[in-house]
Design a protein around this motif. Structure first.
Motif, PDB file in Angstrom:
ATOM      1  N   SER A  49      55.939  45.895  68.942  1.00  0.00           N
ATOM      2  CA  SER A  49      57.397  45.984  68.903  1.00  0.00           C
ATOM      3  C   SER A  49      57.921  47.335  69.390  1.00  0.00           C
ATOM      4  N   ASP A  50      57.039  48.342  69.451  1.00  0.00           N
ATOM      5  CA  ASP A  50      57.427  49.668  69.943  1.00  0.00           C
ATOM      6  C   ASP A  50      56.198  50.299  70.573  1.00  0.00           C
ATOM      7  N   ARG A  51      56.065  50.185  71.856  1.00  0.00           N
ATOM      8  CA  ARG A  51      54.860  50.612  72.573  1.00  0.00           C
ATOM      9  C   ARG A  51      54.594  52.113  72.464  1.00  0.00           C
ATOM     10  N   ARG A  52      55.585  52.889  72.042  1.00  0.00           N
ATOM     11  CA  ARG A  52      55.365  54.336  71.882  1.00  0.00           C
ATOM     12  C   ARG A  52      54.618  54.641  70.580  1.00  0.00           C
ATOM     13  N   ARG A  53      54.597  53.709  69.689  1.00  0.00           N
ATOM     14  CA  ARG A  53      54.045  53.912  68.348  1.00  0.00           C
ATOM     15  C   ARG A  53      52.649  53.330  68.253  1.00  0.00           C
TER      16      ARG A  53
END
Length: 143
Positions: free
Chosen positions: A81-85
């Motif tokens: 849901s959040d590729r940076r995380r």
């Protein structure tokens, strides 16, 4: 000396030394053990949340996780849901070492708190958590 702060500080030093010795006996450094315990309790969490829980800089956490990943105790995966995380989870291989850490910690707690009744232990836990919450609130105000 009857100063409560000094009594608490002394008790903290003694308990901390015993906890560190118990955790080190598992073959891991205390920070590694704490990371594994947090992950076991949470079922997995973001790297940033784990850094906050351990009260370490995210760059320090990367080193801890690299060590644990090399030993195949954790995996890091991108959050869909959040590729940076990155989400960190325990592996099956970590289960035995987590049980060993928990047993070591329980042994220390049993010896340290042996003179306190279960009710006293609960009351102490409540008071210490209140002190921690007050400290956290003060830090938020100071920031």
């Amino acid at each position: 000396m009857d100063r409560l702060g000094f009594v608490l500080a002394r008790a903290g030093l003694v308990v901390n030394a015993r906890m560190q010795a118990a955790m080190t006996a598992t073959g891991l450094k205390p920070r590694h053990c704490l990371a594994l315990l947090h992950l076991a309790d949470s079922g997995g969490m973001s790297q940033l949340a784990l850094a906050h829980a351990l009260e370490v800089d995210p760059s320090v956490l990367v080193s801890i996780l690299n060590d644990l990943e090399r030993r195949e105790f954790v995996t890091r995966q991108r959050d869909p849901s959040d590729r940076r995380r990155h989400v960190v989870r325990l592996t099956e291989q970590a289960e035995a070492v987590v049980a060993e850490i928990e047993a070591a910690v329980a042994g220390v707690e049993h010896s340290v708190f042996a003179e306190l009744s279960k009710a006293d232990q609960r009351a102490l836990g409540i008071l210490l958590r209140r002190l921690g919450a007050a400290r956290d609130a003060l830090e938020c105000v100071e920031d």
